[in-house]
Design a protein around this motif. Structure first.
Motif, PDB file in Angstrom:
ATOM      1  N   THR A   1       0.821  -1.212   0.000  1.00 32.09           N
ATOM      2  CA  THR A   1       0.000   0.000   0.000  1.00 32.09           C
ATOM      3  C   THR A   1       0.852   1.257   0.000  1.00 32.09           C
ATOM      4  O   THR A   1       0.347   2.347  -0.220  1.00 32.09           O
ATOM      5  CB  THR A   1      -0.924   0.013   1.233  1.00 32.09           C
ATOM      6  N   LEU A   2       2.147   1.103   0.250  1.00 32.70           N
ATOM      7  CA  LEU A   2       3.055   2.240   0.301  1.00 32.70           C
ATOM      8  C   LEU A   2       4.301   1.909  -0.519  1.00 32.70           C
ATOM      9  O   LEU A   2       5.012   0.962  -0.205  1.00 32.70           O
ATOM     10  CB  LEU A   2       3.435   2.525   1.763  1.00 32.70           C
ATOM     11  N   LEU A   3       4.520   2.655  -1.597  1.00 31.56           N
ATOM     12  CA  LEU A   3       5.675   2.426  -2.461  1.00 31.56           C
ATOM     13  C   LEU A   3       6.684   3.548  -2.289  1.00 31.56           C
ATOM     14  O   LEU A   3       6.341   4.722  -2.355  1.00 31.56           O
ATOM     15  CB  LEU A   3       5.243   2.360  -3.926  1.00 31.56           C
ATOM     16  N   VAL A   4       7.943   3.155  -2.087  1.00 28.34           N
ATOM     17  CA  VAL A   4       9.036   4.103  -1.956  1.00 28.34           C
ATOM     18  C   VAL A   4      10.069   3.724  -3.009  1.00 28.34           C
ATOM     19  O   VAL A   4      10.436   2.554  -3.127  1.00 28.34           O
ATOM     20  CB  VAL A   4       9.673   4.039  -0.554  1.00 28.34           C
ATOM     21  N   ALA A   5      10.529   4.697  -3.787  1.00 29.60           N
ATOM     22  CA  ALA A   5      11.527   4.440  -4.824  1.00 29.60           C
ATOM     23  C   ALA A   5      12.784   5.242  -4.518  1.00 29.60           C
ATOM     24  O   ALA A   5      12.707   6.421  -4.173  1.00 29.60           O
ATOM     25  CB  ALA A   5      10.975   4.816  -6.190  1.00 29.60           C
ATOM     26  N   VAL A   6      13.929   4.587  -4.652  1.00 30.90           N
ATOM     27  CA  VAL A   6      15.221   5.246  -4.480  1.00 30.90           C
ATOM     28  C   VAL A   6      15.939   5.165  -5.820  1.00 30.90           C
ATOM     29  O   VAL A   6      16.167   4.077  -6.337  1.00 30.90           O
ATOM     30  CB  VAL A   6      16.059   4.578  -3.366  1.00 30.90           C
ATOM     31  N   THR A   7      16.278   6.323  -6.392  1.00 29.89           N
ATOM     32  CA  THR A   7      16.904   6.362  -7.707  1.00 29.89           C
ATOM     33  C   THR A   7      18.423   6.292  -7.589  1.00 29.89           C
ATOM     34  O   THR A   7      18.986   6.384  -6.499  1.00 29.89           O
ATOM     35  CB  THR A   7      16.529   7.653  -8.459  1.00 29.89           C
ATOM     36  N   ALA A   8      19.075   6.149  -8.738  1.00 28.39           N
ATOM     37  CA  ALA A   8      20.531   6.115  -8.778  1.00 28.39           C
ATOM     38  C   ALA A   8      21.120   7.471  -8.389  1.00 28.39           C
ATOM     39  O   ALA A   8      22.281   7.558  -7.991  1.00 28.39           O
ATOM     40  CB  ALA A   8      20.998   5.715 -10.176  1.00 28.39           C
ATOM     41  N   ASN A   9      20.338   8.545  -8.481  1.00 31.83           N
ATOM     42  CA  ASN A   9      20.788   9.886  -8.100  1.00 31.83           C
ATOM     43  C   ASN A   9      20.561  10.171  -6.621  1.00 31.83           C
ATOM     44  O   ASN A   9      20.626  11.320  -6.198  1.00 31.83           O
ATOM     45  CB  ASN A   9      20.062  10.950  -8.934  1.00 31.83           C
ATOM     46  N   ASP A  10      20.241   9.132  -5.846  1.00 34.54           N
ATOM     47  CA  ASP A  10      20.007   9.239  -4.408  1.00 34.54           C
ATOM     48  C   ASP A  10      18.785  10.105  -4.084  1.00 34.54           C
ATOM     49  O   ASP A  10      18.743  10.795  -3.080  1.00 34.54           O
ATOM     50  CB  ASP A  10      21.246   9.772  -3.689  1.00 34.54           C
ATOM     51  N   GLU A  11      17.769  10.048  -4.957  1.00 34.30           N
ATOM     52  CA  GLU A  11      16.501  10.740  -4.711  1.00 34.30           C
ATOM     53  C   GLU A  11      15.499   9.722  -4.194  1.00 34.30           C
ATOM     54  O   GLU A  11      15.460   8.590  -4.660  1.00 34.30           O
ATOM     55  CB  GLU A  11      15.966  11.383  -5.992  1.00 34.30           C
TER      56      GLU A  11
END
Length: 133
Positions: free
Chosen positions: A61-71
């Protein structure tokens, strides 16, 4: 002698059907489906996830994404690590039984992914890290 009127409809008379009850039923069904619908939340960024052999399908129910740019993306918005606790608390108020899924990019810093996971675990939110089949 007086003529009696026939109970049979003449061709000249029009039969009108009242559509109001049918429209009421349609609107009630529409409201029912809108209220019971489950909306899928997206993190707001495309992530290249690491590969795995497991094939379990999860529906968090909760999605968190971490990008290669540390965002860090949550519901399409970028947040700093220091802001995440407040964001997660607000989302937890909306859904007390929330389950989280972290989508970490292949080039994402492992420390950031682990910090987000640790924060969620401290808040007693079940959390998993998403991988690609």
């Amino acid at each position: 002698m007086a003529r009696r009127q026939s109970r049979v409809l003449n061709d000249e008379e029009e039969v009108q059907l009242d559509m109001t009850p049918m429209l009421d039923v349609v609107f009630i069904l529409l409201i029912f489906f809108i209220v019971t619908a489950v909306f899928v939340k997206e993190p707001g960024v495309d992530i290249l996830r690491p590969e795995t052999q497991l094939r379990d399908r999860e529906k968090p129910t909760l999605l968190v994404a971490v990008t290669a740019n540390d965002e860090i993306y949550v519901d399409g918005d970028v947040y700093e690590l220091s802001q995440l606790r407040n964001v997660f608390e607000q989302l937890r108020e909306e859904n007390p039984r929330a389950e989280a899924m972290i989508q970490g990019d292949l080039g994402a810093p492992a420390g950031t992914v682990l910090d987000v996971q640790e924060l969620l675990m401290d808040m007693d939110v079940p959390v998993k890290v998403s991988t690609q089949e």
